[in-house]
Each structure stands twice: as C-alpha cells, then as structure tokens.
Design a protein around this motif. Sequence first.
Motif, PDB file in Angstrom:
ATOM      1  N   UNK A   1     -56.636  12.125 101.470  1.00 49.20           N
ATOM      2  CA  UNK A   1     -56.775  10.801 101.236  1.00 49.20           C
ATOM      3  C   UNK A   1     -55.516  10.415 100.525  1.00 49.20           C
ATOM      4  N   UNK A   2     -54.689   9.387 101.101  1.00 54.12           N
ATOM      5  CA  UNK A   2     -53.394   9.080 100.505  1.00 54.12           C
ATOM      6  C   UNK A   2     -53.528   8.216  99.185  1.00 54.12           C
ATOM      7  N   UNK A   3     -52.959   8.520  98.306  1.00 45.74           N
ATOM      8  CA  UNK A   3     -52.969   7.974  96.977  1.00 45.74           C
ATOM      9  C   UNK A   3     -52.596   6.674  96.814  1.00 45.74           C
ATOM     10  N   UNK A   4     -51.681   6.238  97.796  1.00 47.14           N
ATOM     11  CA  UNK A   4     -51.171   4.639  97.632  1.00 47.14           C
ATOM     12  C   UNK A   4     -51.830   3.859  98.778  1.00 47.14           C
ATOM     13  N   UNK A   5     -53.076   4.281  99.146  1.00 51.21           N
ATOM     14  CA  UNK A   5     -53.850   3.819 100.293  1.00 51.21           C
ATOM     15  C   UNK A   5     -54.986   3.032  99.412  1.00 51.21           C
ATOM     16  N   UNK A   6     -55.255   2.994  98.184  1.00 46.37           N
ATOM     17  CA  UNK A   6     -56.402   2.584  97.526  1.00 46.37           C
ATOM     18  C   UNK A   6     -56.779   1.058  97.703  1.00 46.37           C
ATOM     19  N   UNK A   7     -55.620   0.302  97.572  1.00 47.29           N
ATOM     20  CA  UNK A   7     -55.966  -1.027  97.651  1.00 47.29           C
ATOM     21  C   UNK A   7     -56.216  -1.558  98.863  1.00 47.29           C
ATOM     22  N   UNK A   8     -55.882  -0.862 100.027  1.00 45.91           N
ATOM     23  CA  UNK A   8     -56.292  -1.338 101.401  1.00 45.91           C
ATOM     24  C   UNK A   8     -57.863  -0.994 101.536  1.00 45.91           C
ATOM     25  N   UNK A   9     -58.248   0.406 100.895  1.00 43.34           N
ATOM     26  CA  UNK A   9     -59.823   0.473 100.780  1.00 43.34           C
ATOM     27  C   UNK A   9     -60.386  -0.418 100.358  1.00 43.34           C
ATOM     28  N   UNK A  10     -60.146  -0.754  99.066  1.00 40.83           N
ATOM     29  CA  UNK A  10     -60.825  -2.017  98.110  1.00 40.83           C
ATOM     30  C   UNK A  10     -61.222  -3.168  99.151  1.00 40.83           C
ATOM     31  N   UNK A  11     -59.676  -3.730  99.784  1.00 38.94           N
ATOM     32  CA  UNK A  11     -60.045  -4.898 100.374  1.00 38.94           C
ATOM     33  C   UNK A  11     -60.920  -4.592 101.517  1.00 38.94           C
ATOM     34  N   UNK A  12     -61.026  -3.728 102.292  1.00 35.98           N
ATOM     35  CA  UNK A  12     -61.824  -3.429 103.298  1.00 35.98           C
ATOM     36  C   UNK A  12     -63.318  -3.409 102.858  1.00 35.98           C
ATOM     37  N   UNK A  13     -63.414  -2.540 101.993  1.00 36.54           N
ATOM     38  CA  UNK A  13     -64.937  -2.680 101.354  1.00 36.54           C
ATOM     39  C   UNK A  13     -65.543  -3.941 101.035  1.00 36.54           C
ATOM     40  N   UNK A  14     -64.726  -4.678 100.350  1.00 32.15           N
ATOM     41  CA  UNK A  14     -65.048  -6.072 100.027  1.00 32.15           C
ATOM     42  C   UNK A  14     -65.322  -6.942 101.331  1.00 32.15           C
ATOM     43  N   UNK A  15     -64.391  -6.875 102.238  1.00 29.25           N
ATOM     44  CA  UNK A  15     -64.711  -7.547 103.720  1.00 29.25           C
ATOM     45  C   UNK A  15     -65.769  -7.183 104.240  1.00 29.25           C
ATOM     46  N   UNK A  16     -65.879  -5.770 104.322  1.00 28.08           N
ATOM     47  CA  UNK A  16     -67.118  -5.449 105.112  1.00 28.08           C
ATOM     48  C   UNK A  16     -68.522  -5.892 104.373  1.00 28.08           C
ATOM     49  N   UNK A  17     -68.606  -5.820 103.142  1.00 23.71           N
ATOM     50  CA  UNK A  17     -70.119  -6.049 102.711  1.00 23.71           C
ATOM     51  C   UNK A  17     -70.014  -7.513 102.254  1.00 23.71           C
ATOM     52  N   UNK A  18     -68.912  -8.393 102.347  1.00 22.70           N
ATOM     53  CA  UNK A  18     -69.207 -10.015 102.357  1.00 22.70           C
ATOM     54  C   UNK A  18     -69.768 -10.258 103.637  1.00 22.70           C
ATOM     55  N   UNK A  19     -69.930  -9.432 104.771  1.00 17.89           N
ATOM     56  CA  UNK A  19     -70.305  -9.715 106.069  1.00 17.89           C
ATOM     57  C   UNK A  19     -71.947  -9.573 105.799  1.00 17.89           C
ATOM     58  N   UNK A  20     -72.355  -8.236 105.599  1.00 15.85           N
ATOM     59  CA  UNK A  20     -73.522  -8.007 105.305  1.00 15.85           C
ATOM     60  C   UNK A  20     -73.823  -6.515 104.473  1.00 15.85           C
ATOM     61  N   UNK A  21     -74.964  -6.383 103.777  1.00 10.66           N
ATOM     62  CA  UNK A  21     -74.878  -5.082 103.203  1.00 10.66           C
ATOM     63  C   UNK A  21     -74.930  -3.928 104.040  1.00 10.66           C
TER      64      UNK A  21
END
Length: 306
Positions: A1-21
């Motif tokens: 896992x790329x070290x400088x990719x973490x912020x993108x992961x955070x944004x994607x996780x939030x985006x997905x869970x805002x839609x539904x669990x």
Amino acid sequence: MKKDFYLTRYALIIKRLETSPATYPQLEEYLINSFEFQDAEIKSYSIRTLQRDIREIANLFNLSIHNKKKGDNRYYIESRPVMEVDEYNQKLLESFQVSNALNLHPDFSDLIFFETRKPTGVEHFYDLFFAIRNKRIVLFEHYNYKNKIMSSRKVHPLALKESKDRWYLIAVDTKDKMLKSFGLDRINYLDVSKNKFREKYKYNFREHFKNSFGVMNLAEQHPQTIVLRCSRHQGEYIRSFPLHQSQKETKETPEEIFFEFFLHPTYDFMQEILSYGKEVQVLEPKMLVEEIRRHLQESLNRYLEN
C-alpha cells in the motif's frame, strides 16, 4: 500500500459510508474498483488497514465509524461533527482529493489548469494562526486601497476568515478597541509579539458572520430579506452553487428562478449582484434596489462621457 495514498483512502471510505453502511468485503470491493485505486495500481485492501484508517479518520475529521451493532457486521458512521466543523471537514476532504490526484500524476500540466491569479499574503497565515491560538499581540503595516494610506496597526488577533479566495484577519484594533478585518494581501512587516493580551473577548464569530456576505463591518447594519429574480440560465448556476447559506428557492417558471436570502445588504453583496449584469435583478428590499440602480446609472454615465 502506497504511503502517500492514505488521504485518498480516507476520502473514499467516508464517501462510501455516507451512502449506506457496508461490510468489510463491500468496502474493499468499492475501494479496489475506484478509479483512484486503479490509477495507483493497488490491488488489495486489508482489514488491518481499514481498522487503522478508521482510527485516523476519527482523529482527522472527528467522524466516528463503527461496526458493533448487535447482529450486524456492517461499518457505519455513528456520529457527525456539528455543522460548522463538518463544513471545514468537507473542504479538507476536497483539498485532499485534489492534492492526491496531483501526487499520483505529476504529469498533470496538460490536464489540470489552475486559476492564474494567486492571492498574496498567505505567507502570513500560519504566523497569524499561531498568534490567535496563543493570544499574542500582533503588529503590522496595513495598506488601505481606498485612501491609499499605509498605517501601523497593533491588534489582538481573534480569527481568520476566507472570502472570495482572499483571507482576512479579524482582530481588535488596540487604538480604538474596534473589531476590524484586515486583508492578508495588504499586510506588510508582520511581527508576532512575545507579549500576550489578557482581554477575554466573547465574540461568537459563527453567529457574527452568519448573515454576512464577505467580511464587511456589520456593526451598523441589520440582516434583511433580499429577493432576486434570475434568468433560467443564471438561476441554474446559483442553484447549484448557492451565494449564501440562507439561500432559498421560492419560485420557478420556464424562464426564471426566484431566490430569497436573509443577510446584511453589504457593499460586497451588491458587487456580487452587479457582476451578473442583466441576468439577475433585485426585487427587495427597495433600499438595495435603489442603491444598485444608482451604481448602474453612474456606470452608464461614465460610458456616455467618452
């Protein structure tokens, strides 16, 4: 896992869970199939990484994510921060999205184009942020565009506010004890003193600027209901990108869209309306209608003089 990719992961996780669990497999599938993961050529996402990301999301964005509902192994956003903090978090996430897109693709110069005019004064931002947090007295020279005078200021810094891509310092001027705004682009020779101010100001800036447009002095004005009639074309733009948090759509026809606002009819707001030309007309209040009419007449007279 790329070290400088973490912020993108955070944004994607939030985006997905805002839609539904979602369960871990559902989250993994969503992330792996995202364009961001595909561009970064990332093929896996472990449960351990998810758990670490959830902890960091809580620290960074004050978002609590859990999967401890009885009989349910889906992850969900348990609580959200209050509205003003949420607005900050949203801007932060948007910045991360753009930043990570550029980090992943340094050869973006032919694909992404930024505004060429850049605001000045941002080099003072962190010094002022430090002064506000630590109640340090600040001294600087400030230039007034209207009277073309450079004046020395000694202030108690209280807040920073953005308005139309410019940053302003909100501070109490020690000379007259008045609350004022100072454009960072007009500040020179900034000095953060080692001395602290002891005054305990009780300004609620969230409320202070709630009904404002820009950073104009609101002391002598009261918020009013403002009604705009917009062409269909311009109304669609204003609908998708509201001018103010109080904006309400009150009427719609095939040719026009009507909006209502509750704010101070400041000079900043009038200039915003004038920038739309014939596409936007103020219907109320009469005072603002007359003021805009006067400005338009003066502009026309200037052209007729030549």
